[in-house]
Design a protein around this motif. Structure first.
Motif, PDB file in Angstrom:
ATOM      1  N   LYS A 173     -47.482 122.759   6.605  1.00  0.00           N
ATOM      2  CA  LYS A 173     -46.339 121.837   6.532  1.00  0.00           C
ATOM      3  C   LYS A 173     -45.737 121.632   7.935  1.00  0.00           C
ATOM      4  O   LYS A 173     -45.538 120.504   8.376  1.00  0.00           O
ATOM      5  CB  LYS A 173     -45.279 122.408   5.590  1.00  0.00           C
ATOM      6  CG  LYS A 173     -44.117 121.462   5.419  1.00  0.00           C
ATOM      7  CD  LYS A 173     -43.439 121.638   4.078  1.00  0.00           C
ATOM      8  CE  LYS A 173     -42.384 120.553   3.897  1.00  0.00           C
ATOM      9  NZ  LYS A 173     -41.042 121.060   3.938  1.00  0.00           N
ATOM     10  N   VAL A 174     -45.474 122.720   8.611  1.00  0.00           N
ATOM     11  CA  VAL A 174     -44.862 122.623   9.938  1.00  0.00           C
ATOM     12  C   VAL A 174     -45.865 122.033  10.938  1.00  0.00           C
ATOM     13  O   VAL A 174     -45.532 121.147  11.722  1.00  0.00           O
ATOM     14  CB  VAL A 174     -44.381 124.019  10.408  1.00  0.00           C
ATOM     15  CG1 VAL A 174     -43.942 123.980  11.865  1.00  0.00           C
ATOM     16  CG2 VAL A 174     -43.245 124.505   9.527  1.00  0.00           C
ATOM     17  N   GLY A 175     -47.089 122.519  10.853  1.00  0.00           N
ATOM     18  CA  GLY A 175     -48.117 122.074  11.798  1.00  0.00           C
ATOM     19  C   GLY A 175     -48.326 120.572  11.735  1.00  0.00           C
ATOM     20  O   GLY A 175     -48.461 119.908  12.764  1.00  0.00           O
ATOM     21  N   SER A 176     -48.311 120.011  10.525  1.00  0.00           N
ATOM     22  CA  SER A 176     -48.589 118.577  10.408  1.00  0.00           C
ATOM     23  C   SER A 176     -47.416 117.736  10.914  1.00  0.00           C
ATOM     24  O   SER A 176     -47.559 116.549  11.135  1.00  0.00           O
ATOM     25  CB  SER A 176     -48.928 118.220   8.966  1.00  0.00           C
ATOM     26  OG  SER A 176     -47.816 118.483   8.150  1.00  0.00           O
ATOM     27  N   GLN A 177     -46.260 118.346  11.096  1.00  0.00           N
ATOM     28  CA  GLN A 177     -45.119 117.575  11.596  1.00  0.00           C
ATOM     29  C   GLN A 177     -44.921 117.720  13.100  1.00  0.00           C
ATOM     30  O   GLN A 177     -44.092 117.044  13.692  1.00  0.00           O
ATOM     31  CB  GLN A 177     -43.840 118.009  10.883  1.00  0.00           C
ATOM     32  CG  GLN A 177     -43.841 117.618   9.416  1.00  0.00           C
ATOM     33  CD  GLN A 177     -42.585 118.120   8.729  1.00  0.00           C
ATOM     34  OE1 GLN A 177     -41.497 117.675   9.025  1.00  0.00           O
ATOM     35  NE2 GLN A 177     -42.746 119.076   7.843  1.00  0.00           N
ATOM     36  N   MET A 178     -45.633 118.641  13.706  1.00  0.00           N
ATOM     37  CA  MET A 178     -45.495 118.809  15.152  1.00  0.00           C
ATOM     38  C   MET A 178     -46.449 117.847  15.846  1.00  0.00           C
ATOM     39  O   MET A 178     -47.622 117.753  15.484  1.00  0.00           O
ATOM     40  CB  MET A 178     -45.745 120.258  15.561  1.00  0.00           C
ATOM     41  CG  MET A 178     -44.621 121.170  15.083  1.00  0.00           C
ATOM     42  SD  MET A 178     -44.458 122.679  16.053  1.00  0.00           S
ATOM     43  CE  MET A 178     -45.818 123.643  15.467  1.00  0.00           C
ATOM     44  N   ARG A 179     -45.926 117.133  16.845  1.00  0.00           N
ATOM     45  CA  ARG A 179     -46.721 116.097  17.502  1.00  0.00           C
ATOM     46  C   ARG A 179     -47.403 116.667  18.736  1.00  0.00           C
ATOM     47  O   ARG A 179     -46.874 116.601  19.840  1.00  0.00           O
ATOM     48  CB  ARG A 179     -45.824 114.925  17.890  1.00  0.00           C
ATOM     49  CG  ARG A 179     -45.087 114.321  16.710  1.00  0.00           C
ATOM     50  CD  ARG A 179     -45.433 112.878  16.451  1.00  0.00           C
ATOM     51  NE  ARG A 179     -45.442 112.058  17.651  1.00  0.00           N
ATOM     52  CZ  ARG A 179     -46.388 111.164  17.923  1.00  0.00           C
ATOM     53  NH1 ARG A 179     -47.391 111.019  17.112  1.00  0.00           N
ATOM     54  NH2 ARG A 179     -46.311 110.443  19.015  1.00  0.00           N
ATOM     55  N   GLY A 239     -51.617 117.718  20.346  1.00  0.00           N
ATOM     56  CA  GLY A 239     -53.057 117.674  20.124  1.00  0.00           C
ATOM     57  C   GLY A 239     -53.600 118.951  19.524  1.00  0.00           C
ATOM     58  O   GLY A 239     -54.555 118.939  18.763  1.00  0.00           O
ATOM     59  N   VAL A 240     -52.995 120.066  19.890  1.00  0.00           N
ATOM     60  CA  VAL A 240     -53.454 121.362  19.383  1.00  0.00           C
ATOM     61  C   VAL A 240     -52.287 122.048  18.697  1.00  0.00           C
ATOM     62  O   VAL A 240     -51.161 122.012  19.194  1.00  0.00           O
ATOM     63  CB  VAL A 240     -53.943 122.268  20.540  1.00  0.00           C
ATOM     64  CG1 VAL A 240     -54.422 123.614  20.000  1.00  0.00           C
ATOM     65  CG2 VAL A 240     -55.029 121.599  21.346  1.00  0.00           C
ATOM     66  N   ILE A 241     -52.546 122.643  17.528  1.00  0.00           N
ATOM     67  CA  ILE A 241     -51.562 123.542  16.914  1.00  0.00           C
ATOM     68  C   ILE A 241     -52.271 124.868  16.687  1.00  0.00           C
ATOM     69  O   ILE A 241     -53.299 124.921  16.014  1.00  0.00           O
ATOM     70  CB  ILE A 241     -51.070 123.043  15.539  1.00  0.00           C
ATOM     71  CG1 ILE A 241     -50.619 121.598  15.580  1.00  0.00           C
ATOM     72  CG2 ILE A 241     -49.984 123.983  14.997  1.00  0.00           C
ATOM     73  CD1 ILE A 241     -49.224 121.354  16.045  1.00  0.00           C
ATOM     74  N   TRP A 242     -51.751 125.918  17.284  1.00  0.00           N
ATOM     75  CA  TRP A 242     -52.308 127.232  17.012  1.00  0.00           C
ATOM     76  C   TRP A 242     -51.422 127.944  16.000  1.00  0.00           C
ATOM     77  O   TRP A 242     -50.179 127.869  16.097  1.00  0.00           O
ATOM     78  CB  TRP A 242     -52.371 128.064  18.297  1.00  0.00           C
ATOM     79  CG  TRP A 242     -53.561 127.759  19.148  1.00  0.00           C
ATOM     80  CD1 TRP A 242     -54.868 127.964  18.834  1.00  0.00           C
ATOM     81  CD2 TRP A 242     -53.562 127.209  20.480  1.00  0.00           C
ATOM     82  NE1 TRP A 242     -55.678 127.583  19.887  1.00  0.00           N
ATOM     83  CE2 TRP A 242     -54.913 127.117  20.899  1.00  0.00           C
ATOM     84  CE3 TRP A 242     -52.560 126.806  21.359  1.00  0.00           C
ATOM     85  CZ2 TRP A 242     -55.288 126.635  22.151  1.00  0.00           C
ATOM     86  CZ3 TRP A 242     -52.931 126.318  22.610  1.00  0.00           C
ATOM     87  CH2 TRP A 242     -54.273 126.229  22.995  1.00  0.00           C
ATOM     88  N   ALA A 243     -52.024 128.621  15.042  1.00  0.00           N
ATOM     89  CA  ALA A 243     -51.241 129.343  14.043  1.00  0.00           C
ATOM     90  C   ALA A 243     -51.496 130.835  14.183  1.00  0.00           C
ATOM     91  O   ALA A 243     -52.647 131.283  14.137  1.00  0.00           O
ATOM     92  CB  ALA A 243     -51.607 128.883  12.638  1.00  0.00           C
ATOM     93  N   ASN A 244     -50.439 131.588  14.366  1.00  0.00           N
ATOM     94  CA  ASN A 244     -50.515 133.043  14.531  1.00  0.00           C
ATOM     95  C   ASN A 244     -51.448 133.477  15.654  1.00  0.00           C
ATOM     96  O   ASN A 244     -52.029 134.569  15.607  1.00  0.00           O
ATOM     97  CB  ASN A 244     -50.913 133.726  13.216  1.00  0.00           C
ATOM     98  CG  ASN A 244     -49.825 133.583  12.168  1.00  0.00           C
ATOM     99  OD1 ASN A 244     -48.632 133.616  12.491  1.00  0.00           O
ATOM    100  ND2 ASN A 244     -50.213 133.395  10.926  1.00  0.00           N
TER     101      ASN A 244
END
Lengths: 299, 500
Positions: free
Chosen positions: B453-459, B461-466
């Protein structure tokens, strides 16, 4: 004192814990710092024999080794303690008199803990009366896995009371707890219930001590210190056989808890064969050569 | 006043000691990586048409080791004439042998380069650390292994382009002009050269002027591997040389990694031409830590996000946004963790944070430290000793900052982290997105659904989780907004070198 709600789980990321350990394992310990680490590790050993076949003769041999690990090198530290079954405590106590080496005894129906609480308490009191300075108890893993956290807590508190002045090490038997989150929870319960040390394993269950489990417990000790200001000791036990491993554990302690924990009052190795590997490495550092294992006594 | 004194005076720790004591008792002895075997010549020429050639004007510039401030070697300064020669030789190779050989043969060259890089991995790692100041632990365990991995990955695609782009006949652009930065010198070279060659292009590449050493060592390797002359040309020099490449009439595609400012200049000068381009520019990555996050592992992730490579990472997580309930705990743990970072000699195997890449960057980061303090931020720095010579900055934490502060808005490109708090996820996301950049962000939570949910709203190119700063050749990388145009890595990175 206010206790945390043990039903709440503190989340621990398995991947992150293991990455941290592998990064710490890359520390390169050389020269003086290596010699210092080897001697430090030697001074932190709970030299252990926990066999059905233990006899007074074997325990006496073990104690002599504890007092004088390797006569060829004069200025070596002694080990921290000798760890035996309750029936052998008096033998060890006599043998170690005046050495400053503690006698640690496993108790509470070690290693399974599957006896009524009254018997486990009697077991503890017996060891203390025989002269044990330290008691290594086991928790009720069955109860823990069943979610009976209060019961586990109360039992530890009862054993602590039975210990009197003796230091209490609480064995979590992490090999039976399965997740790092369980290890963390059991650590928190033990520390709040009165443990002076928390300890990974009995050595009778595989896996015994591992570095990631130890890191999780060290972090629990750190949080406990942040919250209460109280320093709890740590003892990984079982499976630590080489000097290299021992140094890696010391790095974990140094970089997680810092200087105050780097001594035998707050960190121990539960081990038997580790002593000789440390001695061998110390000799190597002094002479530049490895000696055959035949030059080191197998006690 | 000597240079050293200025630096010492720069920023002494002002914060009280953290609660744990990480001093003495047992210190690690120096564990220097042997570096004598890595040969460095006194002078390096340009690599054009498969040969090392003197620069036309005969000018050279010095390159220093930022950890010692000693001159290591000197590089040739390529002028317009040299760049023209390089482009001509790349064109000749493109129209000649490189386009005639089969795709499978092209792949074999790339595989060979990858293998040779692995064979000489330690040598490249040592040189990378000497020239750029990054810790040997990173150049040995991250940079060079990834360099080989990118070449292996794109080598595999060379003869499978029809499968990568079904339904069209994939064709290369021709001659690519590539300009790379100083933070990951050889890795950025690999990101540029490997996909370009796999797709059948030839290249003229300019390494950054402070870190050209491994690129020229790479040129030696290219020569050894028998790659046809002119397929890879390496010209050294500063911004002017780069501009000659960008503005050369016979360049078909420009690939640039560097600052947003230079990126904008390049984009302007390319407007109205039919040159294709990809730009990988700056960033100001945000990391959201939620209350349910695994805190100890999150703290470790932050350390890797901002102090990795002295913070000289375009996707560095330089803004920490932490949910209020755990903010105090996270900050306390971060401060204690800073104390265990070992700052110093990049060639020591135990060093965690090495030298700032250049005097110029050292001054920039110090300028931002001053700006932060003047803006009213509380500064916390690790209590560590730093070497007398060389460009070193203690890992730094700014608390009590707000979104409007320059240290929160602008890319510092150094070991400096700002810490803000948020109450709700929406607030955290808004703060994360409230920046002209959009390269990478991180999120820490134990809850999988929250990550998505949060990742898809952050603009970005890369989203790293944990986790943070993890790279893989199969994964595309690139920015939103002012962080860039186009993607590198993976099949997207291959597409950037294929005609549409």
């Amino acid at each position: 004192m206010k206790y945390p709600d043990f039903n709440q789980t503190i989340s621990i990321d398995e991947v992150g814990v293991e990455e941290r350990v592998s990064r710490l394992n890359k520390r390169s310990i050389k020269k003086d710092s290596k010699v210092q680490a080897l001697k430090l590790a030697l001074s932190m050993i709970d030299h252990t024999t926990l066999e059905g076949s233990d006899s007074p003769g074997k325990v006496i041999q073990l104690c002599k080794k504890a007092r004088q690990p390797h006569p060829a090198i004069p200025d070596l530290p002694t080990v921290a303690a000798v760890c035996v079954y309750p029936r052998m405590v008096s033998v060890a106590k006599k043998e170690l008199k005046g050495s400053g080496i503690h006698v640690a005894s496993v108790a509470t129906a070690f290693p399974s803990g599957q006896a009524p609480l009254s018997q486990r308490l009697d077991d503890t009191k017996f060891a203390v009366n025989e002269g044990a300075d330290e008691i290594d108890m086991v928790i009720s893993r069955g109860a823990f896995l069943n979610g009976e956290f209060q019961l586990v807590f109360d039992e530890i508190a009862a054993v602590k009371e039975a210990c009197g002045d003796a230091h209490l090490k609480v064995i979590l038997e992490t090999g039976e707890l399965h997740t790092y989150e369980n290890v963390r929870k059991a650590s928190d319960i033990a520390m709040h219930a009165g443990a002076d040390f928390i300890k990974t394993s009995t050595g009778k269950v595989s896996p015994a001590a591992t570095q990631p489990v130890t890191l999780v417990m060290l972090e629990a000790i750190r949080d406990h210190y942040y919250e209460t200001g109280k320093m709890i000791g740590m003892k990984p036990a079982g499976g630590i056989r080489t000097a290299k491993q021992a140094i890696q554990y010391l790095v974990l302690v140094k970089e997680t808890l810092g200087a105050a924990w780097l001594n035998k009052d707050y960190f121990r190795f539960g081990a038997s064969s580790l002593t000789n590997d440390l001695l061998m490495q110390i000799v190597k550092q002094q002479t530049g050569h490895y000696q055959s294992l035949n030059y080191f006594s197998n006690d | 006043m000597s240079n050293t004194e200025t630096k010492e005076a720069a920023y002494k720790p002002t914060s009280p000691n953290s609660k744990l004591d990480f001093a003495s008792v047992w210190e690690y002895a120096p564990a220097p990586q042997d570096s004598k075997f890595a040969e460095v010549k006194d002078q390096y020429d340009l690599f054009i048409g498969g040969k090392f050639v003197k620069p036309s004007k005969g000018r050279y510039f010095k390159s220093t080791n930022p950890a010692t401030e000693e001159v290591i070697t000197e590089f040739a300064e390529a002028t317009q004439k040299d760049v023209d020669k390089a482009v001509k030789s790349a064109r000749k190779a493109f129209e000649g042998e490189w386009s005639r050989i089969s795709a499978k043969e092209r792949g074999k060259y790339l595989f060979r380069i990858a293998r040779m890089l692995q064979e000489r991995a330690r040598e490249f790692a040592v040189l990378e650390s000497m020239d750029g100041g990054k810790p040997i632990r990173e150049s040995r365990d991250v940079d060079i292994p990834l360099v080989a991995a990118y070449f292996f990955y794109y080598a595999g695609w060379a003869d499978k382009l029809e499968y990568a782009f079904p339904g069209k006949k994939p064709e290369p652009y021709g001659v690519c002009g590539q300009i790379i930065p100083w933070n990951f010198p050889l890795l950025m070279l690999a990101w540029k050269i490997a996909p370009a060659l796999a797709a059948g292009n030839t290249v003229v590449l300019k390494p950054a002027e402070t870190t050209s050493l491994t690129a020229l060592k790479f040129a030696e390797l290219v020569k050894d591997c028998g790659l046809p002359d002119g397929v890879i040309n390496i010209v050294t020099g500063a911004g002017q040389t780069g501009s000659e490449i960008v503005n050369h009439k016979d360049i078909d595609k420009v690939a640039f990694t560097g600052s947003t400012n230079v990126g904008k200049i390049i984009q302007k000068s390319l407007a109205g031409t039919d040159k294709k381009y990809t730009l990988e520019l700056g960033g100001k990555g945000a990391m959201l830590i939620f209350e349910d996050a695994p805190i100890d592992q999150a703290v470790e992730g932050i350390i890797n996000a901002i102090y990795f490579n002295q913070g000289h990472v375009c996707c560095a997580g330089s803004r920490l946004l932490v949910q209020e309930g755990v903010a105090d705990k996270v900050i306390q743990k971060l401060k204690d963790r800073l104390e265990t970072l070992i700052v110093g000699d990049p060639l020591d195997k135990n060093t965690d944070v090495g030298a700032i890449n250049s005097k110029e960057q050292f001054e920039t980061v110090n300028k931002y430290l001053e700006i932060g303090v003047n803006e009213g931020a509380e500064v916390y720095q690790a209590n560590c000793d730093v070497p007398e010579n060389g460009y070193f900055i203690r890992p730094t934490l700014f608390t009590n900052v707000s979104q409007s502060n320059r240290v929160v808005q602008e890319e510092i490109f150094g070991p400096v982290l700002t810490v803000q708090t948020f109450r709700t996820a929406d607030e955290g996301i808004e703060k994360a997105n409230n920046t002209p950049y959009g390269l990478a962000n991180g999120v820490w939570t134990d809850k999988g659904s929250k990550i998505f949910k949060v990742g898809s709203q952050m603009r970005s190119g890369v989203i790293w989780a944990n986790t943070y700063n993890k790279f893989d050749p199969t994964s595309p990388f690139g920015g939103y907004k002012e962080s860039g145009v186009g993607r590198e890595g993976g099949m997207h990175g291959l597409a950037a070198y294929i005609k549409n």
